[in-house]
Each structure stands twice: as structure tokens, then as C-alpha cells.
Enzyme design. Structure first.
Site, PDB file in Angstrom:
ATOM      1  N   ASP A  49       0.821  -1.325  -0.018  1.00 11.09           N
ATOM      2  CA  ASP A  49      -0.019  -0.182  -0.026  1.00 11.09           C
ATOM      3  C   ASP A  49       1.038   1.355  -0.153  1.00 11.09           C
ATOM      4  OD1 ASP A  49       0.938   0.202   2.675  1.00 11.09           O
ATOM      5  OD2 ASP A  49      -0.724  -0.935   3.364  1.00 11.09           O
ATOM      6  N   ASP A  51       1.383   5.219   1.283  1.00  5.44           N
ATOM      7  CA  ASP A  51       0.988   6.412   2.151  1.00  5.44           C
ATOM      8  C   ASP A  51       1.678   7.688   1.681  1.00  5.44           C
ATOM      9  OD1 ASP A  51      -0.210   4.739   4.521  1.00  5.44           O
ATOM     10  OD2 ASP A  51       1.785   3.702   4.231  1.00  5.44           O
ATOM     11  N   ASP A 128       8.679   5.445  13.473  1.00  4.98           N
ATOM     12  CA  ASP A 128       9.133   4.492  14.180  1.00  4.98           C
ATOM     13  C   ASP A 128      10.450   4.130  13.783  1.00  4.98           C
ATOM     14  OD1 ASP A 128       8.109   3.289  11.921  1.00  4.98           O
ATOM     15  OD2 ASP A 128       7.047   1.557  13.027  1.00  4.98           O
TER      16      ASP A 128
HETATM   17  P1  ATP Z   1       4.043  -2.418   5.597  1.00  4.19           P
HETATM   18  O1  ATP Z   1       2.762  -1.573   5.116  1.00  4.19           O
HETATM   19  O2  ATP Z   1       4.624  -2.750   4.772  1.00  4.19           O
HETATM   20  O3  ATP Z   1       3.520  -3.189   6.671  1.00  4.19           O
HETATM   21  P2  ATP Z   1       4.904   0.197   6.545  1.00  4.19           P
HETATM   22  O4  ATP Z   1       6.141   0.639   7.222  1.00  4.19           O
HETATM   23  O5  ATP Z   1       4.201   0.923   5.332  1.00  4.19           O
HETATM   24  O6  ATP Z   1       4.791  -1.630   6.473  1.00  4.19           O
HETATM   25  P3  ATP Z   1       2.401   0.867   8.061  1.00  4.19           P
HETATM   26  O7  ATP Z   1       1.622   0.349   9.178  1.00  4.19           O
HETATM   27  O8  ATP Z   1       1.740   0.915   6.626  1.00  4.19           O
HETATM   28  O9  ATP Z   1       3.772   0.182   7.890  1.00  4.19           O
HETATM   29  O10 ATP Z   1       2.595   2.674   8.204  1.00  4.19           O
HETATM   30  C1  ATP Z   1       3.057   3.535   7.280  1.00  4.19           C
HETATM   31  C2  ATP Z   1       4.152   4.333   8.148  1.00  4.19           C
HETATM   32  O11 ATP Z   1       3.589   4.882   9.195  1.00  4.19           O
HETATM   33  C3  ATP Z   1       5.326   3.606   8.637  1.00  4.19           C
HETATM   34  O12 ATP Z   1       6.327   3.389   7.456  1.00  4.19           O
HETATM   35  C4  ATP Z   1       5.872   4.431   9.761  1.00  4.19           C
HETATM   36  O13 ATP Z   1       6.730   5.623   9.153  1.00  4.19           O
HETATM   37  C5  ATP Z   1       4.423   4.891  10.143  1.00  4.19           C
HETATM   38  N1  ATP Z   1       3.989   4.072  11.695  1.00  4.19           N
HETATM   39  C6  ATP Z   1       3.246   3.134  11.480  1.00  4.19           C
HETATM   40  N2  ATP Z   1       2.856   2.683  12.476  1.00  4.19           N
HETATM   41  C7  ATP Z   1       3.817   3.584  13.321  1.00  4.19           C
HETATM   42  C8  ATP Z   1       4.017   3.330  14.814  1.00  4.19           C
HETATM   43  N3  ATP Z   1       3.442   2.579  15.692  1.00  4.19           N
HETATM   44  N4  ATP Z   1       4.697   4.173  15.598  1.00  4.19           N
HETATM   45  C9  ATP Z   1       5.480   5.477  14.705  1.00  4.19           C
HETATM   46  N5  ATP Z   1       5.233   5.474  13.220  1.00  4.19           N
HETATM   47  C10 ATP Z   1       4.323   4.461  12.667  1.00  4.19           C
HETATM   48 MG    MG Z   2       2.331   0.658   4.578  1.00  8.85          MG
END
Ligand code: ATP
Ligand code: MG
Length: 426
Positions: A49, A51, A128
Site C-alpha cells: 500500500d 502512504d 518508528d
Molecule cells: P507495511 O505496510 O509493509 O506493513 P509500513 O512501514 O508501510 O509497512 P504501515 O503500518 O503501513 O507500515 O505504516 C506506514 C508508516 O507509518 C510507517 O512506515 C511508519 O513511518 C509510520 N508508522 C506506522 N505505525 C507506527 C507506529 N506505531 N509508530 C510510529 N510510526 C508508525
Molecule cells: Mg504501509
């Protein structure tokens, strides 16, 4: 650190995400694709996905896209929909530091409310991991890296932004995220984060059960479930999610059963086949369920009610750690119940079991139990052959069992029930 160009091919970025960034930029806002999608693109993987981060507020974003709506309570974000795809647009947020009022934190330092908008710089620091704090502006082909994320992506390091213990305390779910990324990307967790993580697992107790359930699904149904499980165990976090399963992990075939269930889930995901959390939960809680069932039987509860009650007890107990929505707990119970019916194949039973809507899952589960080391007297093999056989062969397979003669038609009800219990007990 800083700015670089030519790192990402613009044409590899999802066109809908590009549209969103372009429209925001044209309207005078800052906008970037950010987070996991940038990280994954740098690693040559396809993001699941996209963001987008912007300085536009949710209402302003909403106004720019007809196909959008505001979602979320903890974080208000905007979902911009293009057919079946959704681009998530989040307004820059401020990190939580000592300068802020204590009302935002609980006693462990956990964030309770998180809707404070911030600057670009603040948005970087509330993320994070460094690898998740890379911002890409496609219009200018600029990659912004304020915290050394690019180097960490290149060397495969999972490093928290800021002081690890504080960042885990703010949001303990980050510990599970670290494990998930380690399993998915094959990265290493840096030493400071690892030692904090091994100490702080207990903080997961304070996380809402529904959020933990979501996170468990992300861990086990992301195509790397088997590795995620092994890492959870290795990093001492598994027991905070599934305490009974953890306790029985080595004294029963539980570890092997869970591993096999997740490996099969991984294989199915790789082949684009459907998977259900029910199958995984059935495996995770099978041995706790058997233990509970046995103890009810030892206390004098008859076999059938013991099976029913044990399932209820174990699922209710698990709800204290991760919630399990009804639409998944019901099939878990069916898969378990069928395990005690699959040995009773005489008369018409085998034929009607075959028609049961949960037969396939129950049969797959039976095979896993055998592979995990349960001695079931060739039951899995029998069912495999039964499914492959034609109508005549099936009849003779059932006859060969010898059970039919002493089935319910000839025996008294009482005798039949006693015998059935003996047959299905294992
Ligand atoms: P994936 O989608 O592959 O699982 P992702 O890194 O994109 O991994 P998401 O949950 O989609 O994870 O979150 C998007 C972004 O938001 C992350 O890359 C991070 O920068 C931020 N983020 C998400 N969850 C947290 C959290 N619990 N604390 C701090 N930042 C967060
Ligand atoms: Mg993501």
C-alpha cells in the site's frame, strides 16, 4: 543523510499515489510518498500500500478529492479511493516529547491521544524506524532522509528514531512491528533496540486487544508468518500474546504444529490462495484446548460437553490477550470439533463429514497434527484415500473399518455412545 536524487524510478510508483501527490502539490501543499512503500521500492519489492504525508489538514485533503473520506479516531487520516485501491493521506504529526503535556501519556509513557499536527520535521521524528522515515517527492525526484534511513535500508538495520526504550514505551506495538519487519525484510534489529525489546514485552499487556489482534494478523498473514512466529518466540514476545501456547510450546508438539500451519499459510499466500485467521488460531490454541478438555474430563465432565466447554474456555481466555472476532472463533470451534468426529467413519458418517462445510479445513488440520507428531493411526492417510476414491471404493473402505456392524443400527443407544466416545478419544 539529507537530500538525494535519482534513487527511485518515478515510473515504479503507483500512479494513484502520484496523482494524490500531484494534486496536493498543485494546490500549494507539501506532499510526499512516505514510509513502507519508499522502503520497499528501494529494496526492489512491490509495496502493498501507499502512504502520503502532507501539510494539508484532513478536511483540506477531503475537499480536494471527491473519492475520499476521513477515517480513524486515534489518527484522523484520509482514504482516497481509486476503484479497489486506497491511498492513505496523513497530515504531518508532531512527535510526543517531554515538552508536551502529560495528559497524552499513561503511567508507562504510552501515547493515549495522537492527533496533534506538526511540521515536516516533527513528522519525521514521530515515525518508528529510520527505514520508515524516508520521504519521496516525485515531482522533483527528491528523496529526503533526515535520520539516516537510506543507510539503514542499505545495510539492513532496524533502528528506532531516538532512544529505543522511550520509543517502545510510547507505543509498545513498535516491538511487534520490529519483529514483523525483521521477518519480512531479513533485516537485523540494532543492539540497543534488541535489548530494550527483550525487557519490555510486558508492556503489550496494556495495548487494546483489538489492536493486538490486527497486529497478530499482520505478523502471521503477511507471507512470512513462520519466520515471524519463530522471531516472536526468540525475542520473548510470543508469551505476551499467547501465554498458554507459550507454556506448552516445548512439552507438546505445539511449536511444530504452529510452524507447519504458518508455513502452509505462507505457501498459500505466495500462490495467491485465500487464507483465514481461523486456521492459524486453531493451530495456535490446539494444545491449550486439548489440555483444558482433558482436565474437564478428569473432573468428570462427559466427553462431548468437555469438548464444547474447553473450546469456550480457551477462546475466552485468549480474548484477554488478543481479541478474536466471532466470525473467526466459530470456525475455530468447528475445526476443533471435527477433529473428534473424523475418526468415527462408520455407516454414513464418512459421507456426511465429507459434505461438512468445514471438512477441508478440518482435514488439512488433521494432516498437520500428524506431521507435527501426533499418533493418529493413519487417519489422515485414510481420509486422503477416501477423497480420491470412487463411490464403490468408498463403500468398501467404510466396510473395511468394521465399525458399521456395531453401529447405531444394531447397538443400543447407550452402548453406541460409549463406543463412539472410545473411538473418538485421542
Ligand atoms: P507495511 O505496510 O509493509 O506493513 P509500513 O512501514 O508501510 O509497512 P504501515 O503500518 O503501513 O507500515 O505504516 C506506514 C508508516 O507509518 C510507517 O512506515 C511508519 O513511518 C509510520 N508508522 C506506522 N505505525 C507506527 C507506529 N506505531 N509508530 C510510529 N510510526 C508508525
Ligand atoms: Mg504501509
Amino acid at each position: 543523510m539529507g537530500e538525494s536524487r535519482g534513487r527511485l524510478a518515478r515510473d515504479r510508483i503507483n500512479t494513484n499515489a502520484l496523482k494524490v501527490v500531484t494534486r496536493l502539490t498543485e494546490n500549494g501543499y507539501q506532499a510526499y510518498v512516505v514510509g513502507g512503500c519508499v522502503r520497499d521500492l528501494l529494496l526492489g519489492k512491490s509495496p502493498k500500500d501507499y502512504d502520503v504525508a502532507t501539510d494539508a489538514h484532513p478536511d483540506e485533503v477531503r475537499d480536494l478529492f471527491r473519492n475520499s473520506r476521513i477515517v480513524g479516531r486515534r489518527f484522523r487520516i484520509v482514504h482516497v479511493r481509486f476503484g479497489r485501491e486506497v491511498v492513505e493521506v496523513a497530515t504531518f504529526r508532531a512527535p510526543h516529547n517531554e515538552a508536551e503535556t502529560e495528559a497524552h501519556f499513561n503511567d508507562d509513557g504510552r501515547i493515549l491521544e495522537d492527533n496533534i499536527y506538526g511540521t515536516f520535521d516533527e513528522d519525521v521524528h514521530r515515525r518508528d524506524f529510520t527505514m520508515n522515515a524516508l520521504y519521496y517527492q516525485p515531482e522533483t525526484d527528491t528523496l529526503l532522509d533526515e535520520v539516516g534511513g537510506l543507510a539503514d535500508v542499505e545495510t539492513g538495520k532496524i533502528r528506532l528514531i531516538g532512544e529505543p526504550e522511550n520509543r517502545f514505551r510510547e507505543d509498545p506495538v513498535r516491538m511487534l512491528r520490529a519483529i514483523r519487519f525483521r521477518a519480512k525484510l531479513g533485516f537485523d534489529i540494532d543492539d540497543a533496540a534488541e535489548s530494550a525489546l527483550r525487557r519490555l514485552g510486558y508492556l503489550l499487556q496494556d495495548i487494546p486487544r483489538a489492536r493486538l489482534f490486527e497486529e497478530v494478523l499482520k505478523l502471521f498473514m503477511n507471507g512470512h508468518g513462520e519466520r515471524s512466529f519463530e522471531e516472536l518466540v526468540e525475542f520473548d514476545l510470543f508469551g505476551w500474546l499467547f501465554p498458554d501456547s507459550r507454556r506448552l510450546l516445548d512439552s507438546t508438539p505445539a511449536r511444530e504444529l504452529i510452524r507447519l500451519a504458518l508455513a502452509s499459510t505462507d505457501t498459500r499466500i505466495a500462490a495467491d490462495k485465500p487464507v483465514t485467521p481461523a486456521f492459524i488460531y486453531a493451530a495456535l490454541l490446539w494444545y491449550p484446548f486439548l489440555e483444558e478438555r482433558q482436565s474437564l474430563i478428569d473432573d468428570g465432565t462427559p466427553m462431548l460437553p468437555a469438548t464444547y466447554e474447553a473450546a469456550g474456555n480457551i477462546l475466552a481466555k485468549q480474548q484477554l490477550f488478543t481479541s478474536i472476532p466471532k466470525r473467526f472463533s466459530l470456525p475455530v470451534r468447528e475445526i476443533w470439533n471435527l477433529q473428534f468426529r473424523l475418526p468415527a467413519r462408520f455407516g454414513k458418517k464418512a459421507f456426511s463429514l465429507l459434505e461438512h462445510k468445514r471438512f477441508r479445513a478440518a482435514y488439512d488440520f488433521l494432516l498437520l497434527r500428524e506431521s507435527a507428531g501426533e499418533a493418529l493411526d493413519g487417519l489422515g492417510q485414510w481420509w486422503t484415500e477416501f477423497q480420491e476414491a470412487d463411490a464403490d471404493q468408498r463403500q468398501s473402505m467404510v466396510k473395511a473399518l468394521g465399525g458399521g456392524k456395531r453401529g447405531p443400527a444394531t447397538g443400543s443407544r447407550r452402548r453406541y455412545r460409549r463406543r463412539r466416545r472410545a473411538r473418538t478419544d485421542n
